[in-house]
Design an enzyme around this catalytic site. Structure first.
Site, short mmCIF file in Angstrom:
data_model
loop_
_atom_site.label_atom_id
_atom_site.label_comp_id
_atom_site.label_asym_id
_atom_site.label_seq_id
_atom_site.Cartn_x
_atom_site.Cartn_y
_atom_site.Cartn_z
N LYS A 23 48.53 46.39 47.45
CA LYS A 23 47.81 46.03 46.09
C LYS A 23 46.83 44.67 46.53
O LYS A 23 47.65 43.71 46.86
CB LYS A 23 48.80 45.67 45.30
CG LYS A 23 48.48 44.97 44.05
CD LYS A 23 49.15 44.62 42.59
CE LYS A 23 48.56 43.87 41.69
NZ LYS A 23 48.27 42.65 42.03
N SER A 72 51.52 42.79 46.91
CA SER A 72 50.51 41.75 46.32
C SER A 72 50.89 40.55 47.01
O SER A 72 50.43 40.36 48.10
CB SER A 72 51.02 41.73 44.76
OG SER A 72 50.16 41.33 44.24
N GLN A 109 44.92 39.43 39.31
CA GLN A 109 44.95 39.53 37.93
C GLN A 109 45.11 38.07 36.98
O GLN A 109 45.77 37.11 37.86
CB GLN A 109 46.13 40.40 37.22
CG GLN A 109 46.18 41.96 37.36
CD GLN A 109 46.21 42.27 38.84
OE1 GLN A 109 46.98 41.98 39.57
NE2 GLN A 109 45.21 43.22 39.28
#
Lengths: 490, 490
Positions: A334, A309, A338
């Protein structure tokens, strides 16, 4: 080194539960309160109609059927939480999740990079909660808690035999409350009692040091809200010391807040160049451009399959927009962003929903693929070897997983066991004898509990030695190479 | 025998999906339509209020947030199904489940013991759909489909490479429609085409035969609605043949309908004695008493860890109320009763909810414990050995799982490989040579693809031979012992 790191990771794991691999969108530079960004997105929701009649009917009928017929009593609120969990699961997106009140709170503490407690990194050793180190400036440090102290009980409740998570939850508590901690210290025969007033404790997410030749190493363990400030402080300290090259280490870093990683990337990406692009459902791209400038010294970035991420945003930005060499393993993969919605549900629970993809400066979506390093280096096998079960001795002709572990250890320590597939042959026996000789143990070629323990202790020392961190060594070597190249150009 | 049975299980698995281990309450003897029992229970539900305002609000808010913000388009009906799934999952009861329309239909077919299709048991072999056997009286049998036929395509759609489930769904279809099936038969060079009109096909859940000494064996593969009638027909046939002892085989039988197993148990439990007790949430017990009578001949029941639910009711009833000896392994351990609600949701989907516990005649709840056999007998290792990966030859000094499989096979076939832990030593080499000699293969002690295949084929023959079914042999031996004891008393 590794031991400390492992223990640290354990504590982080114990603290932030399922929120790893999370990555948050903060639309501006400021971070206000809890819900990160999303205010604009919310506008479209406020006017929504909630459940349609037939939806409410189907869900309501199911809920009533379950409550009325299930063979045990069941609380309706558990079913409602289950319903929301189930909606999230129907997305088949592991990063979209529902968190009840308690999990939500831990999650937000992790994002904020602070929590309320006594401030001691702990790990589990033989069923005991052992202090790895008190966090600098924390209540635990001020009270006199030391590394290697065993925490026996908190406010009279024994910690013996608890899972780390469970023990940590007992030690932590509301700011201002007192934790009476009973401690066993090796040098002291009777347990010592400390009364420690809990306070806000910052999580240490940045560790920096200067290696030889003026090469700095900065490790980032996660991207919390305070991480960019900490990073910049450490970076400027190293620069003032005359740093000539830098290794940034994001191995096993699960991610964090988007605005924070952008701030960090800006230190290295030339002004006006792309750091990351966030693409919404309609394909519209929000491009983050650097307001910073590039550095004159060479930089490498260490990553591994645990770098996810935000770590991957940093890796992508530095590789594509700052010419940084990536060293280590393919990263996690990833590629989504979010945001959390925690006010809407009104009861302290929150929804974390994947709202966008992020792309590297060149527009690549690395989701489920990860980023390839420029220089692929794995850690040796012995970094991930399983411990040896010490209940049964291992000897010539034994064939099992424990022999395999022992062989990997002997191999890592240079005792050439011949094979590492779990079959204890004559070469392995000879290797065990050499090891026993070197450790002044009874030389019989049999791996009993004593030999196994000596083998494991020796391996831990070996792993803790930075000289055996193959990836770090390679990262430093690359920096040195570039330093030389730059010097010869002058 | 095993091959057929395995293939059969595969087909059943392909057909009924997740409904195994299910067990249904039928409150009366009659079974009307689809929803099993539960009419009384329903009364209390009809008047329920559905979702409360705050429940609807929380779920509705979550649904809107997801729909409005998720980075992909998502259908609201998927979220609603997810919500119901999630409520079921929040019970942490693997037997309470929500089934969408398609799964619900397959599930009900399995309960009814019939489905609409061509009626061929199929299994997957090297990526081909192979007929194990056409079901007696089925359209497939009438059309001339034979065992070992390879089904190439249905109505022009190739079946090559499909998963068994997927292939089965293409072969099956609505009663009255035609399946044009292209078939490869070994003796015929070109594919043959059959036009088969689909019809209702009964699942064969009861297989009976007479062994020597007048000992009958009845295998029950699951307790569908038609199983009690089929069982009684086969039982009476065997009795007319002068059966002197009976072995009932419920190994790998996942369960079925409560009323059906009660009907079967009544054939053996003396009148007025307990068969099973169903206990509701309030602890109230509904006791099922036998209306039948006991048998004069000795009976044993074979079970294993795959015998679940209704199979365990039968085992418990026969053991505690009819003095039947249980032979084999500890049973699965499912002590709950489910009922299905399929009309309430109004769209063909259904909820299967655990509504009660069941207890053995003596009042034991066997949930998650299972029933202990009177005589514990396991099948030999080679019954569950993994196939050998034939890509690499295995030889002296190899150490892996494939060697282990080969050793277990050699051991099962009596070729004494010395060890069975995966290390290919000299004893194993000698054993391979003996096997190769016996099969007239090249004798080199190396397990190449040819030797591995010969080994596997030999093992399959060995497993198919009832003489090697240790549990069955023990079950028969027990019956013989009791027969002798009874004879000596006369």
């Amino acid at each position: 080194m590794l031991k400390k790191r492992t223990a640290l990771l354990l504590m982080v794991a114990a603290m932030i539960c399922g929120s790893l691999l999370t990555f948050f969108l903060s639309s501006g530079n400021s971070y206000a309160g809890q819900a990160v960004g999303g205010e604009g997105l919310l506008a479209s929701i406020t006017n929504s109609a909630g459940l349609k009649k037939e939806e409410a009917q189907k869900i309501g009928t199911a809920l009533d059927l379950i409550e009325g017929n299930y063979y045990k009593d069941i609380d309706r609120s558990i079913l409602v939480d289950g319903a929301i969990n189930g909606m999230m699961e129907s997305l088949s997106d592991p990063y979209s999740t529902y968190m009840g009140q308690e999990t939500a709170q831990k999650f937000e503490e992790s994002i904020e990079g602070s929590f309320s407690g006594i401030g001691a990194e702990v790990s589990l050793k033989d069923g005991n909660v052992v202090v790895v180190s008190p966090i600098k400036g924390s209540p635990a440090e001020k009270a006199g808690i030391r590394s290697q102290d065993i925490l026996l009980s908190v406010n009279g409740e024994s910690l013996k035999g608890l899972e780390l998570n469970h023990a940590v939850s007992k030690i932590r508590g509301v700011k201002g409350t007192t934790a009476k901690v009973k401690v066993k210290r090796e040098s002291v025969s009777d347990p010592i009692e400390f009364a420690i007033v809990r306070d806000d404790v910052d999580l240490e997410t940045v560790n920096a040091r200067m290696e030889k030749d003026g090469i700095g190493v900065i490790e980032i363990t996660q991207f919390s809200l305070n991480t960019a400030d900490r990073f910049m402080a450490e970076l400027s300290k190293l620069e003032k010391q005359g740093m000539k090259g830098l290794v940034i280490d994001v191995r096993n870093n699960p991610g964090g807040v988007l605005a924070v990683v952008i701030d960090i990337a800006q230190q290295f990406v030339p002004k006006g160049e792309l750091i990351v692009q966030v693409e919404d459902k309609e394909g519209k791209r929000d491009k983050s451009l650097s307001k910073g400038s590039s550095k004159s010294y060479p930089i490498t970035l260490l990553m591994n399959k645990g770098s996810a991420s935000a770590s991957e945003i940093l890796a992508g930005a530095l590789q594509e927009s700052a010419g940084v060499i990536l060293v280590g393993e393919n990263s996690f993969g990833k590629g989504t962003v979010q945001t959390s919605f925690d006010k809407q549900l009104g009861d302290g629970s929150l929804l974390k929903i994947t709202i966008a993809k992020w792309l590297t400066p060149k527009g690549t979506w690395i989701h489920e693929k990860g980023i390839k390093p420029n220089i692929a280096v794995s850690q040796p096998d012995f970094f991930s070897v399983a411990p040896i079960n010490k209940k049964k001795s291992l000897q010539y002709n034994t064939n099992n997983e424990d022999v395999k572990s022992a062989q990997v250890m002997l191999n890592g320590l240079g005792f050439k066991p011949g094979r590492t597939d779990g079959y204890f042959d004559q070469a392995t026996e000879k290797s065990v004898k050499s090891f026993q000789t070197s450790k002044k143990l009874k030389v019989n070629g049999i791996i009993d509990a004593k030999t196994a323990e000596a083998l494991e202790n020796e391996l831990i020392k070996h792993i803790q030695d930075p000289l055996n961190d193959t990836q770090l060594k390679q990262g430093i070597a690359e920096v040195q190479k570039e330093m030389k190249a730059m010097a010869s150009k002058k």
